[in-house]
Design a protein around this motif. Sequence first.
Motif, short mmCIF file in Angstrom:
data_model
loop_
_atom_site.label_atom_id
_atom_site.label_comp_id
_atom_site.label_asym_id
_atom_site.label_seq_id
_atom_site.Cartn_x
_atom_site.Cartn_y
_atom_site.Cartn_z
N ALA A 226 0.83 -1.21 0.00
CA ALA A 226 0.00 0.00 0.00
C ALA A 226 0.87 1.26 0.00
O ALA A 226 0.58 2.23 -0.71
N VAL A 227 1.94 1.24 0.79
CA VAL A 227 2.86 2.39 0.82
C VAL A 227 3.54 2.56 -0.54
O VAL A 227 3.70 3.67 -1.05
N GLN A 228 3.92 1.44 -1.15
CA GLN A 228 4.56 1.50 -2.46
C GLN A 228 3.62 2.10 -3.50
O GLN A 228 4.01 2.95 -4.31
N GLN A 229 2.35 1.66 -3.48
CA GLN A 229 1.37 2.19 -4.42
C GLN A 229 1.08 3.67 -4.14
O GLN A 229 0.92 4.48 -5.06
N GLY A 230 1.02 4.02 -2.86
CA GLY A 230 0.80 5.42 -2.50
C GLY A 230 1.94 6.31 -2.96
O GLY A 230 1.72 7.45 -3.41
N LEU A 253 -5.13 8.84 0.83
CA LEU A 253 -4.77 7.44 1.03
C LEU A 253 -5.62 6.84 2.14
O LEU A 253 -6.29 7.55 2.89
N MET A 254 -5.57 5.52 2.26
CA MET A 254 -6.34 4.83 3.28
C MET A 254 -5.77 5.11 4.67
O MET A 254 -4.61 5.44 4.82
N GLY A 255 -6.62 4.95 5.67
CA GLY A 255 -6.25 5.21 7.05
C GLY A 255 -7.41 5.80 7.81
O GLY A 255 -7.51 7.01 7.97
N ARG A 256 -8.33 4.94 8.26
CA ARG A 256 -9.55 5.40 8.91
C ARG A 256 -9.25 6.06 10.25
O ARG A 256 -9.67 7.17 10.53
N GLU A 257 -8.54 5.35 11.10
CA GLU A 257 -8.20 5.86 12.43
C GLU A 257 -6.70 5.92 12.65
O GLU A 257 -6.23 6.47 13.65
N SER A 258 -5.95 5.33 11.73
CA SER A 258 -4.50 5.24 11.86
C SER A 258 -3.85 5.74 10.58
O SER A 258 -4.17 5.27 9.49
N GLY A 259 -2.88 6.63 10.73
CA GLY A 259 -2.28 7.28 9.56
C GLY A 259 -0.96 6.69 9.10
O GLY A 259 -0.14 7.40 8.52
N PHE A 260 -0.75 5.40 9.32
CA PHE A 260 0.54 4.80 8.99
C PHE A 260 0.84 4.83 7.49
O PHE A 260 1.98 5.10 7.09
N ILE A 261 -0.15 4.55 6.66
CA ILE A 261 0.11 4.56 5.21
C ILE A 261 0.51 5.95 4.75
O ILE A 261 1.51 6.12 4.03
N ALA A 262 -0.24 6.96 5.17
CA ALA A 262 0.07 8.33 4.78
C ALA A 262 1.44 8.75 5.32
O ALA A 262 2.24 9.37 4.60
N ALA A 263 1.72 8.43 6.58
CA ALA A 263 2.99 8.82 7.19
C ALA A 263 4.17 8.19 6.46
O ALA A 263 5.16 8.86 6.13
N CYS A 264 4.09 6.88 6.22
CA CYS A 264 5.20 6.19 5.58
C CYS A 264 5.34 6.59 4.11
O CYS A 264 6.45 6.66 3.57
N ASP A 359 -7.29 9.89 -5.79
CA ASP A 359 -7.72 8.94 -4.74
C ASP A 359 -7.50 7.53 -5.28
O ASP A 359 -8.37 6.98 -5.95
N PRO A 360 -6.34 6.91 -4.99
CA PRO A 360 -6.03 5.59 -5.54
C PRO A 360 -6.44 4.42 -4.65
O PRO A 360 -5.95 3.30 -4.82
N SER A 361 -7.36 4.65 -3.71
CA SER A 361 -7.65 3.67 -2.66
C SER A 361 -7.96 2.27 -3.19
O SER A 361 -7.36 1.28 -2.75
N TYR A 362 -8.89 2.17 -4.15
CA TYR A 362 -9.28 0.84 -4.61
C TYR A 362 -8.21 0.22 -5.50
O TYR A 362 -8.06 -1.00 -5.56
N GLU A 363 -7.45 1.06 -6.18
CA GLU A 363 -6.31 0.56 -6.94
C GLU A 363 -5.28 -0.05 -6.00
O GLU A 363 -4.67 -1.08 -6.29
N VAL A 364 -5.08 0.59 -4.85
CA VAL A 364 -4.14 0.09 -3.85
C VAL A 364 -4.64 -1.23 -3.27
O VAL A 364 -3.89 -2.20 -3.15
#
Length: 471
Positions: A226-230, A253-264, A359-364
């Motif tokens: 997911a991070v690679q795709q983001g 990017l995805m991350g409902r309650e946790s922002g790990f994908i966006a942060a990384c 918004d690439p969410s579903y692609e990811v």
Amino acid sequence: MAGLEYDFSVTNLGECKIKSPIELSRHHGDFRATFVRDDAYVRRVVNSYDEKPEAITPEANHLEKAGPREYIYFNPEHVTAGICTCGGLCPGLNDVIRAVVRTLWNRYGVRRIKGIKFGYQGFFESNGFEPVDLNPDNIDEIHKIGGTYLGTSRGGGDRTSEIVDSIVKMGINMMFIIGGDGTQRGSLDIANEVQRRGLDIAVVGIPKTVDNDLQFIDRSFGFETAVQQGTKAVASVHMEAHSQIGGIGLVKLMGRESGFIAACTAIASHETNFCLIPEVPFELDGPNGLLAHLEDRLKRRGHAVIVVAEGAGQDLLEATGQTDASGNKKLADIGTFLRDKINAYFKEKKTEINLKYIDPSYEVRAAVTNANDSMYCERLGNYAVHAAMAGKTKIVIGLVHDKYVHLPISMATLSRNTVDPESSLWRDVLDATLQPVYMVNNMETVTEKLKKAKEETDAKARARLEKVKNM
């Protein structure tokens, strides 16, 4: 969380008396791969300033190591295994299915493996979804495509009694459930119902959450992909922004309650100027709001890139008041909200900008895993089978301090893993983006809000822990 007393004791169906068909060594030093003993543990607490003298026990925050045991509980000839995938799509689902089937078939000689179609919905006869017989031939190539070979759905996990009835009817005595925290809470209810009925059925979870928000676990499968795709999305939008007058790139990017994908992604991309996550409040207006800092960035550099997690800034939007079939709150769309607010802000100032929104969410979600995630999925699936064959139940397989362990479902689902604003990860995001520590105009209000949110999270975790103790 401070003050919580965890118990990582693993539930076993009974004594393991059957010699494993896997040929491994009992001893180190003979240059052969070895079995894992039940008294091998991984420490949960590793920081020296956190550690206190303690006995080596699960109750003292030590986690049982995963891996093949010399003696197993189930006779492979008598095993009928079931596999299901639940919740949203995530890179790696097919890799895990493939690993579970191949380990059952090739390492233990299990010949009855049933794939349950469309998550928990596949257990209900009224839906008409017949299980699929799985074997190395029909799953051998599925890791090369995204999605899930078995299909998935949300909801249904609360119909515990019906699910156990179906498991019994199909003759399954080993159930592998692949899903996130909601799915795993359902699998714990299933395991408890199995125990209440006195049935000899192992229930083992493989934690799936692309947001990387399961507690204690280093990372969940699919996260790195997911991070690679983001990062690819950021590279594209950065090129657009850099090539335009007043270019602004906005990626949700995805991350409902946790922002790990966006942060990384912000760290990995090297091209993100603002990273917005649910754990760190921000404001739009005022001298220290996002819009003022964005305007300053454009004056200095001529372009800007913003990465926002889907759950960020929800306090700025009108709540939808809706939930999905899994009971998750449906979020308002922070991406389109920011897009419109940014355009309106610069239009009012008569400043030319060119904003591109991705918004690439579903692609990811539908992506094929990268090499590291694929390897991770393979190992998670292998360890899940070894655990079930040894009669372990009510557990998920997790990676803790780079070691594979048996983690009780009750502990893994106590609370969500979130980005700590005081952590080295968020500090590194600030270094990568050079954004302000907080984009708010009244820090006292924010501090109070964060303190209250933490207290509420801790209270929920304590309530769940108390519930687990009373089961």
